[in-house]
Scaffold this motif. Sequence first.
Motif, short mmCIF file in Angstrom:
data_model
loop_
_atom_site.label_atom_id
_atom_site.label_comp_id
_atom_site.label_asym_id
_atom_site.label_seq_id
_atom_site.Cartn_x
_atom_site.Cartn_y
_atom_site.Cartn_z
N VAL A 56 0.86 -1.19 0.00
CA VAL A 56 0.00 0.00 0.00
C VAL A 56 0.89 1.24 0.00
N THR A 57 0.85 1.99 -1.10
CA THR A 57 1.69 3.19 -1.25
C THR A 57 0.80 4.40 -1.05
N PRO A 111 -4.02 7.90 -3.98
CA PRO A 111 -3.74 9.33 -4.17
C PRO A 111 -3.62 10.10 -2.86
N LYS A 112 -4.40 9.70 -1.85
CA LYS A 112 -4.32 10.36 -0.55
C LYS A 112 -4.81 9.39 0.53
N PHE A 113 -4.50 9.74 1.78
CA PHE A 113 -4.88 8.85 2.87
C PHE A 113 -6.34 9.05 3.26
N SER A 114 -7.06 7.95 3.34
CA SER A 114 -8.44 7.92 3.81
C SER A 114 -8.62 6.56 4.48
N PRO A 115 -9.00 6.51 5.76
CA PRO A 115 -9.19 5.22 6.42
C PRO A 115 -10.09 4.28 5.63
N ASN A 119 -3.50 5.82 14.01
CA ASN A 119 -4.52 6.31 14.94
C ASN A 119 -5.87 6.46 14.24
N PHE A 120 -5.86 7.02 13.02
CA PHE A 120 -7.11 7.18 12.27
C PHE A 120 -7.71 5.82 11.90
N THR A 167 2.81 14.54 5.93
CA THR A 167 3.06 13.13 6.23
C THR A 167 2.41 12.71 7.54
N GLY A 168 1.74 13.66 8.21
CA GLY A 168 1.05 13.32 9.45
C GLY A 168 1.87 13.56 10.70
#
Length: 520
Positions: free
Chosen positions: A216-217, A245-249, A272-273, A502-503
């Motif tokens: 998972v990139t 493309p972007k982070f989404s739980p 955490n998310f 990057t969080g």
Amino acid sequence: MYLSAQLQETAKKFADKPAYCFLGQQSTYAELETAIQKFASGLEKMGIKQGDHIALLLGNTPHFVISLYGALRLGVIVIPVNPIYTADEIGYILDNGDVKAVVALDLALPLADKMHTLLPNVEHYIFCETKPDCLVQSELEKLSVYSKMKSFTEVIASGELSFQGPALKEDDVAIILYTSGTTGKPKGAMLTHKNLFSNAKDVGDYLKMNQDDRVVTVLPMFHVFCLTVSLNAPLLNGATLLIAPKFSPKEVFSLIKEHSATVFAGVPTMYNFLYQYPDGDPDDLQSLRLCISGGASLPVALLKNFEKKFNVLISEGYGLSEASPVTCFNPLDRPRKPGSIGTSILRVENKIVDELGQDVPIGGVGELIVRGPNVMKGYYKMPEETQATIRNGWLHTGDMARMDEEGYFYIVDRKKDLIIVGGYNVYPREVEEVIYNHPEVLEVAVVGIPDPNQGETVTAYVVSKNPGLTREQVQEYSREHLAKYKVPTTIEFIDELPKNTTGKILRRALKHQISQKVNN
């Protein structure tokens, strides 16, 4: 060996295997290799040559992978840039980095149009299409930078498969990564072909990556953590990138389940998310053989809660841009130690020293320093900063750490984040770990504020699950686990902690808020 050359060998071996999946589409290694080869040739035909600098103003897309490896094959120095930076931030990097060409999504072209008069050295803008051609063309012709523009598709179409790249040297600079600039302007860490290849190979070997892995990139590709762990290492070993493309739980759970992903790498806030996501089904993650955490310290409470809920192990590691980046990882063939960043990876040395550069006894706290084939050449156009950071062949990380009797390292805190209360050292991470264990706390960050009597006092910024949680309750909980001088004197409840792309939690932003309050 070099990244781009090794990818050629991988593409021959796994020609028909998917190299990446992106938004429902996939490309084989043979198709990826063809695109890279033609992009490198197309750049050369534009007049871009070995040693020139090219910036990638891109998010997580196949364009980034093709541009990166194509430029490296031509011997061009690549400068990845966060595409959501402001015009001033981007302008500084393009100017300081002596950039000759920019590869960007067409959505960023209006920004480039505003900036280009201030960047006369940028001769080419290569845009990656996201809109219908007719709409793009009508908009592009209005831009004053139009004469310098060419589409990504055009560049590849002009390239030739017979292209023969120049001879490269392992000590040639391959990538310049601009640090986040916690103090002053960002510094460009010069990473050589040797730096990047050695770290990607060693990380891949350490994590036992192979052609059966599906990675998972989702970390930003322009960031060094993703670049090595979630992009270069997998591609060198014939794995498949699952590009998000972007982070989404929600999307991460879906992506892992749909493709039976085997490796996930993320920063603590991502974990955490995922942990807090109400629809997160543990069954969706059962294909994972390995979860990797880096970029910031992972709270032990979060690690244990995540592993218990989803029945997967998280292996925490450590790295920094100047080291390409990985120096430590929790080993896979020995017991993992929660709270530890693990042991030195192959061919990399880590040790703890005091302010005089002398070795610190086992268990003692000092600065973590590193040496190995992954350590940068230096900072671009900053010889004094380079000399201050690399001394006698050792990279001084600025991180305070300790090592146990089995060679496992533990990050205590950033050297510059150390809080001194009445002459006593307080490490923010230690306080954060305690408060993180409170059942009503979602996130916490601890900083020091100036105090005329104590030198500094401890302030905790808390994101709570329960609106009824009080300052007194947090302090009382802290007193049960911390010495009196470490207990926060101030508790600030906020809706969200400031983070970079990057969080990573931005303590400097919290300190800025404090200084503004004091000045007002």
